[in-house]
Write a protein that holds these residues in place. Structure first.
Motif, short mmCIF file in Angstrom:
data_model
loop_
_atom_site.label_atom_id
_atom_site.label_comp_id
_atom_site.label_asym_id
_atom_site.label_seq_id
_atom_site.Cartn_x
_atom_site.Cartn_y
_atom_site.Cartn_z
N VAL A 188 39.97 4.25 3.14
CA VAL A 188 38.58 4.42 2.73
C VAL A 188 37.70 3.35 3.37
N TRP A 189 38.19 2.11 3.36
CA TRP A 189 37.42 1.02 3.98
C TRP A 189 37.23 1.26 5.47
N LEU A 190 38.28 1.70 6.15
CA LEU A 190 38.17 1.95 7.58
C LEU A 190 37.17 3.07 7.87
N ILE A 191 37.22 4.12 7.08
CA ILE A 191 36.26 5.22 7.27
C ILE A 191 34.84 4.71 7.08
N ALA A 192 34.63 3.91 6.04
CA ALA A 192 33.28 3.38 5.78
C ALA A 192 32.82 2.49 6.93
N MET A 193 33.71 1.66 7.45
CA MET A 193 33.35 0.78 8.56
C MET A 193 32.99 1.57 9.81
N LEU A 194 33.75 2.63 10.07
CA LEU A 194 33.48 3.45 11.25
C LEU A 194 32.20 4.26 11.09
N VAL A 195 32.02 4.83 9.92
CA VAL A 195 30.82 5.64 9.68
C VAL A 195 29.56 4.80 9.80
N LEU A 196 29.60 3.60 9.23
CA LEU A 196 28.42 2.74 9.22
C LEU A 196 28.25 1.95 10.52
N SER A 197 29.23 2.01 11.41
CA SER A 197 29.15 1.21 12.64
C SER A 197 27.97 1.61 13.52
N ILE A 198 27.38 2.78 13.27
CA ILE A 198 26.20 3.19 14.04
C ILE A 198 25.05 2.21 13.81
N TYR A 199 25.07 1.50 12.68
CA TYR A 199 24.01 0.53 12.39
C TYR A 199 24.12 -0.72 13.26
N LEU A 200 25.29 -1.00 13.81
CA LEU A 200 25.46 -2.21 14.61
C LEU A 200 24.62 -2.17 15.89
N PRO A 201 24.68 -1.10 16.69
CA PRO A 201 23.82 -1.09 17.89
C PRO A 201 22.39 -0.64 17.63
N THR A 202 22.17 0.11 16.55
CA THR A 202 20.84 0.70 16.36
C THR A 202 19.96 -0.05 15.36
N GLN A 203 20.55 -0.85 14.48
CA GLN A 203 19.75 -1.55 13.48
C GLN A 203 20.02 -3.06 13.54
N SER A 204 20.93 -3.52 12.71
CA SER A 204 21.25 -4.95 12.68
C SER A 204 22.60 -5.15 12.02
N PHE A 205 23.15 -6.33 12.19
CA PHE A 205 24.43 -6.66 11.55
C PHE A 205 24.28 -6.66 10.04
N SER A 206 23.17 -7.20 9.55
CA SER A 206 22.96 -7.26 8.11
C SER A 206 22.82 -5.86 7.52
N ALA A 207 22.20 -4.93 8.27
CA ALA A 207 22.07 -3.55 7.78
C ALA A 207 23.45 -2.92 7.62
N TRP A 208 24.34 -3.18 8.59
CA TRP A 208 25.70 -2.65 8.51
C TRP A 208 26.47 -3.27 7.35
N LEU A 209 26.42 -4.59 7.25
CA LEU A 209 27.20 -5.28 6.23
C LEU A 209 26.68 -4.97 4.83
N HIS A 210 25.37 -4.88 4.68
CA HIS A 210 24.79 -4.59 3.37
C HIS A 210 25.29 -3.25 2.84
N ARG A 211 25.26 -2.24 3.69
CA ARG A 211 25.70 -0.90 3.27
C ARG A 211 27.21 -0.85 3.09
N LEU A 212 27.93 -1.59 3.92
CA LEU A 212 29.39 -1.60 3.79
C LEU A 212 29.81 -2.23 2.46
N LEU A 213 29.17 -3.32 2.09
CA LEU A 213 29.51 -3.97 0.82
C LEU A 213 29.16 -3.06 -0.36
N PHE A 214 28.02 -2.40 -0.27
CA PHE A 214 27.61 -1.51 -1.36
C PHE A 214 28.61 -0.36 -1.51
N MET A 215 28.97 0.26 -0.39
CA MET A 215 29.91 1.38 -0.45
C MET A 215 31.32 0.90 -0.78
#
Length: 239
Positions: A188-215
């Motif tokens: 589940v964690w790996l799926i969440a990391m992969l799904v949210l990884s789109i935020y790394l190039p398109t938004q910011s690291f904090s946007a990715w990490l914030h959503r990852l922690l929440f999920m």
């Protein structure tokens, strides 16, 4: 990209470095080709591919404020890095600390949280960033322009960005190994990391990490107290 990840997932093997590089390169060129010709692509249109338009997206001739490239993510990211270097100040983790630990606290509980943490600039971040950007590169960043995760982390830790992304890669590798060896919540964690990884190039690291922690945290608690006990009971009944 979704089909590619699903294919590798079903194979149970990580992609080779060369295969991953070629795949990302092909997808990037396809996206750039569509992006550079988006004004001509419509139903029934006869689109003539112009390679020079693709090159202009990769290497624009100008990033002046009068030019639309000022809103380009690459230009915004470079401007952010130059601004941090110009002012010689970095957050050194404090912005992330306030964002992840202080900001979620409701103002009804802590009305003066930003003032108490000396982070009142977060409430007026747009104007704060605009002033810094004008002083450093001569123009403000366009509202809504994304800087990307590399510039975001550089603004936080300077050249510590290299270490952060090394650790990020290690985290992805750990999640993959645990998924293959243990499964369960690690999948589940790996799926969440992969799904949210789109935020790394398109938004910011904090946007990715914030959503990852929440999920991830919510899902882990649900897994720990609801799904896991039921799985244990089911296995005992099978025996």
């Amino acid at each position: 990209m979704t089909l590619l990840v699903a294919w590798y997932w079903s194979r149970g093997r990580r992609p080779s470095l060369s295969g991953l590089f070629l795949g990302v390169l092909a997808i990037s060129l396809a996206v750039l080709a569509v992006f550079s010709h988006r004004s001509d692509i419509r139903v029934g249109a006869d689109v003539d591919f112009d390679f020079s338009r693709l090159i202009e997206n990769v290497a624009p001739e100008s990033v002046l404020i009068a030019n639309t490239w000022i809103g380009n993510e690459y230009a915004a990211g470079i401007a952010t890095v130059l601004t941090s270097d110009y002012h010689h100040d970095y957050y050194w983790g404090y912005r992330y600390f306030v964002t992840f630990l202080i900001r979620p606290i409701p103002r009804q509980i802590w009305p003066t949280k930003y003032e108490d943490m000396n982070a009142d600039w977060l409430r007026h971040e747009d104007s704060y960033v605009m002033e810094r950007s004008i002083a450093a590169v001569g123009h403000p960043l366009v509202n809504g322009a994304s800087t990307g995760s590399i510039a975001d982390v550089y603004m936080e830790f300077a050249w510590g960005v290299v270490l952060v992304f090394y650790l990020l890669g290690r985290a992805f590798g750990l999640a993959w190994r645990r998924h293959r060896m243990r499964g369960g919540i690690w999948s589940v964690w790996l799926i969440a990391m992969l799904v949210l990884s789109i935020y790394l190039p398109t938004q910011s690291f904090s946007a990715w990490l914030h959503r990852l922690l929440f999920m991830g945290v919510v899902t882990s608690l649900f897994w720990r107290f609801w799904i896991r006990p039921r799985r244990v009971v089911g296995r005992r009944e099978e025996r």
